[in-house]
Design a protein around this motif. Sequence first.
Motif, PDB file in Angstrom:
ATOM      1  N   THR A 205     -29.171   4.935 -57.330  1.00  9.68           N
ATOM      2  CA  THR A 205     -30.097   5.246 -56.248  1.00  9.68           C
ATOM      3  C   THR A 205     -31.454   5.621 -56.827  1.00  9.68           C
ATOM      4  OG1 THR A 205     -29.451   7.585 -56.192  1.00  9.68           O
ATOM      5  CG2 THR A 205     -28.271   6.081 -54.722  1.00  9.68           C
ATOM      6  N   LEU A 206     -32.500   5.427 -56.048  1.00 11.48           N
ATOM      7  CA  LEU A 206     -33.850   5.820 -56.406  1.00 11.48           C
ATOM      8  C   LEU A 206     -34.457   6.494 -55.185  1.00 11.48           C
ATOM      9  CD1 LEU A 206     -36.230   5.737 -58.449  1.00 11.48           C
ATOM     10  CD2 LEU A 206     -36.918   3.569 -57.382  1.00 11.48           C
ATOM     11  N   ASN A 207     -34.740   7.788 -55.324  1.00  6.07           N
ATOM     12  CA  ASN A 207     -35.238   8.570 -54.183  1.00  6.07           C
ATOM     13  C   ASN A 207     -34.308   8.431 -52.980  1.00  6.07           C
ATOM     14  OD1 ASN A 207     -37.507   9.403 -55.638  1.00  6.07           O
ATOM     15  ND2 ASN A 207     -38.702   7.613 -54.987  1.00  6.07           N
ATOM     16  N   ASP A 208     -33.008   8.507 -53.252  1.00  6.66           N
ATOM     17  CA  ASP A 208     -31.963   8.432 -52.219  1.00  6.66           C
ATOM     18  C   ASP A 208     -31.866   7.045 -51.569  1.00  6.66           C
ATOM     19  OD1 ASP A 208     -31.223  11.113 -52.557  1.00  6.66           O
ATOM     20  OD2 ASP A 208     -32.792  11.795 -51.178  1.00  6.66           O
ATOM     21  N   GLN A 209     -32.562   6.049 -52.122  1.00  3.91           N
ATOM     22  CA  GLN A 209     -32.462   4.680 -51.614  1.00  3.91           C
ATOM     23  C   GLN A 209     -31.508   3.905 -52.525  1.00  3.91           C
ATOM     24  OE1 GLN A 209     -34.058   4.170 -48.751  1.00  3.91           O
ATOM     25  NE2 GLN A 209     -35.061   6.158 -48.918  1.00  3.91           N
ATOM     26  N   PRO A 210     -30.516   3.212 -51.972  1.00  4.52           N
ATOM     27  CA  PRO A 210     -29.505   2.560 -52.808  1.00  4.52           C
ATOM     28  C   PRO A 210     -29.999   1.275 -53.463  1.00  4.52           C
ATOM     29  CG  PRO A 210     -29.097   2.066 -50.508  1.00  4.52           C
ATOM     30  CD  PRO A 210     -30.256   3.041 -50.532  1.00  4.52           C
ATOM     31  N   GLN A 211     -29.489   1.034 -54.659  1.00  6.23           N
ATOM     32  CA  GLN A 211     -29.685  -0.268 -55.301  1.00  6.23           C
ATOM     33  C   GLN A 211     -28.499  -1.143 -54.916  1.00  6.23           C
ATOM     34  OE1 GLN A 211     -28.598  -1.071 -59.441  1.00  6.23           O
ATOM     35  NE2 GLN A 211     -30.721  -1.642 -59.849  1.00  6.23           N
ATOM     36  N   VAL A 212     -28.776  -2.372 -54.518  1.00  5.87           N
ATOM     37  CA  VAL A 212     -27.701  -3.284 -54.142  1.00  5.87           C
ATOM     38  C   VAL A 212     -27.781  -4.539 -54.998  1.00  5.87           C
ATOM     39  CG1 VAL A 212     -27.564  -2.462 -51.759  1.00  5.87           C
ATOM     40  CG2 VAL A 212     -29.084  -4.363 -52.308  1.00  5.87           C
ATOM     41  N   ARG A 213     -26.644  -5.122 -55.212  1.00  6.35           N
ATOM     42  CA  ARG A 213     -26.565  -6.435 -55.874  1.00  6.35           C
ATOM     43  C   ARG A 213     -26.287  -7.460 -54.784  1.00  6.35           C
ATOM     44  NH1 ARG A 213     -25.161  -9.160 -60.779  1.00  6.35           N
ATOM     45  NH2 ARG A 213     -23.911 -11.011 -60.379  1.00  6.35           N
ATOM     46  N   ILE A 214     -27.175  -8.427 -54.667  1.00  6.02           N
ATOM     47  CA  ILE A 214     -27.074  -9.427 -53.610  1.00  6.02           C
ATOM     48  C   ILE A 214     -26.647 -10.761 -54.221  1.00  6.02           C
ATOM     49  CG2 ILE A 214     -28.257 -10.527 -51.675  1.00  6.02           C
ATOM     50  CD1 ILE A 214     -30.391  -8.335 -51.880  1.00  6.02           C
ATOM     51  N   GLU A 215     -25.594 -11.323 -53.688  1.00  5.13           N
ATOM     52  CA  GLU A 215     -25.144 -12.646 -54.115  1.00  5.13           C
ATOM     53  C   GLU A 215     -25.811 -13.687 -53.218  1.00  5.13           C
ATOM     54  OE1 GLU A 215     -23.333 -13.017 -56.750  1.00  5.13           O
ATOM     55  OE2 GLU A 215     -22.839 -10.891 -57.040  1.00  5.13           O
ATOM     56  N   PHE A 216     -26.496 -14.634 -53.835  1.00  2.00           N
ATOM     57  CA  PHE A 216     -27.251 -15.649 -53.110  1.00  2.00           C
ATOM     58  C   PHE A 216     -26.711 -17.049 -53.357  1.00  2.00           C
ATOM     59  CE2 PHE A 216     -30.859 -12.556 -53.350  1.00  2.00           C
ATOM     60  CZ  PHE A 216     -31.191 -12.529 -52.000  1.00  2.00           C
TER      61      PHE A 216
ATOM     62  N   PHE B 222     -23.221  -8.685 -50.439  1.00  2.00           N
ATOM     63  CA  PHE B 222     -23.936  -7.678 -51.225  1.00  2.00           C
ATOM     64  C   PHE B 222     -23.071  -6.429 -51.326  1.00  2.00           C
ATOM     65  CE2 PHE B 222     -24.991  -6.599 -46.894  1.00  2.00           C
ATOM     66  CZ  PHE B 222     -25.065  -5.210 -46.876  1.00  2.00           C
ATOM     67  N   HIS B 223     -23.343  -5.636 -52.351  1.00  2.00           N
ATOM     68  CA  HIS B 223     -22.618  -4.370 -52.512  1.00  2.00           C
ATOM     69  C   HIS B 223     -23.494  -3.379 -53.262  1.00  2.00           C
ATOM     70  CE1 HIS B 223     -21.623  -6.564 -56.278  1.00  2.00           C
ATOM     71  NE2 HIS B 223     -21.715  -5.368 -56.832  1.00  2.00           N
ATOM     72  N   HIS B 224     -23.235  -2.107 -53.058  1.00  2.00           N
ATOM     73  CA  HIS B 224     -23.982  -1.056 -53.750  1.00  2.00           C
ATOM     74  C   HIS B 224     -23.576  -1.028 -55.214  1.00  2.00           C
ATOM     75  CE1 HIS B 224     -24.689   1.383 -49.794  1.00  2.00           C
ATOM     76  NE2 HIS B 224     -24.963   0.105 -49.666  1.00  2.00           N
ATOM     77  N   THR B 225     -24.535  -0.776 -56.071  1.00  2.00           N
ATOM     78  CA  THR B 225     -24.242  -0.692 -57.511  1.00  2.00           C
ATOM     79  C   THR B 225     -23.902   0.727 -57.940  1.00  2.00           C
ATOM     80  OG1 THR B 225     -26.562  -0.281 -58.108  1.00  2.00           O
ATOM     81  CG2 THR B 225     -25.844  -2.586 -57.930  1.00  2.00           C
ATOM     82  N   GLY B 226     -24.163   1.706 -57.070  1.00  2.00           N
ATOM     83  CA  GLY B 226     -23.953   3.106 -57.427  1.00  2.00           C
ATOM     84  C   GLY B 226     -25.211   3.796 -57.904  1.00  2.00           C
TER      85      GLY B 226
ATOM     86  N   ALA C  71     -29.278 -11.025 -57.381  1.00  2.00           N
ATOM     87  CA  ALA C  71     -30.455 -10.181 -57.602  1.00  2.00           C
ATOM     88  C   ALA C  71     -30.072  -8.737 -57.337  1.00  2.00           C
ATOM     89  CB  ALA C  71     -31.603 -10.596 -56.688  1.00  2.00           C
ATOM     90  N   LYS C  72     -30.708  -7.832 -58.074  1.00  2.00           N
ATOM     91  CA  LYS C  72     -30.555  -6.410 -57.813  1.00  2.00           C
ATOM     92  C   LYS C  72     -31.884  -5.866 -57.301  1.00  2.00           C
ATOM     93  CE  LYS C  72     -26.989  -5.390 -61.295  1.00  2.00           C
ATOM     94  NZ  LYS C  72     -26.698  -4.604 -62.530  1.00  2.00           N
ATOM     95  N   MET C  73     -31.827  -5.056 -56.261  1.00  2.00           N
ATOM     96  CA  MET C  73     -33.054  -4.478 -55.725  1.00  2.00           C
ATOM     97  C   MET C  73     -32.748  -3.183 -54.985  1.00  2.00           C
ATOM     98  SD  MET C  73     -33.934  -6.965 -52.459  1.00  2.00           S
ATOM     99  CE  MET C  73     -35.467  -6.093 -52.175  1.00  2.00           C
TER     100      MET C  73
END
Length: 264
Positions: free
Chosen positions: A94-105, A88-92, A119-121
């Motif tokens: 953020t929402l309310n200082d919480q990072p969005q990450v892209r997860i490889e499954f 997984f890695h950060h996408t850059g 998935a991105k979450m």
Amino acid sequence: MKTKARALALAFGAVAFGYYLWHGLTFQSDSPYDSGWVSWQMSLPIIAMTVVPMVFAFTGDGILQALTGANSSEFRGGQIGLGTVKSFHHTGVTLNDQPQVRIEFSVEGADGKVFDSAAKMIVPLTELGLLRPGVVLPVRYLPGRTDKVEVDLSGNSAEAQRAMNESMIRKGFTTKAKLDIAERGIPAQAVVQSLSVPGEIRDGHSKIELGLVVTRPDGSTFGTRAEKFLPPAAVGNVQVGRIVQVFYLPENELEVVLALPVNA
């Protein structure tokens, strides 16, 4: 919902700009200082340039789910699969200082077929440390589409457990009889007295044989043995002297099922 929201935003933008241009081009005035371009209609494209990017931002992958706490309408009725985190890695974003990450499954579908997806979450900072390669998460996917999944947010643990059970049966990690013991059996604690590894490996899981002393609800004990296939990272949870959770049926104390967390 995402598609409709974006379509409405684009339609509003087109109408706002179109009306402003039509008004400016067709406006007629007797005064040279009165222009159709500078009027209240000018606010429409300004509002559109604000609203449209906001709608696209807040309906981005993972953003809407974080705001609503539910899967998108597209995936809400999708099938449940088991997603094993590869990276997984950060996408850059953020929402309310919480990072969005892209997860490889690596996803195992309901039919047993495995495919790679992502998935991105939005992941709270307090939970980011729990996201690591090898962690298994229930995901929603659409049959015939493998490029994208969503981590299941339905909270339906029974459905996720069914998917896990079916996967374990397919791989030979358990049987329907053992699952029945886990469902109907008496929960108890057991102490690991012995541990041996015969050397059999299935799907990256090693077979282990345990000697257990189980404590009944009345405080009495009995000895038995149990077998289980575990990933290498989970073997530490069944070392000699460890206390583990088990299930058994009073009429057959020789058959004991060991219960360990999926991501132990």
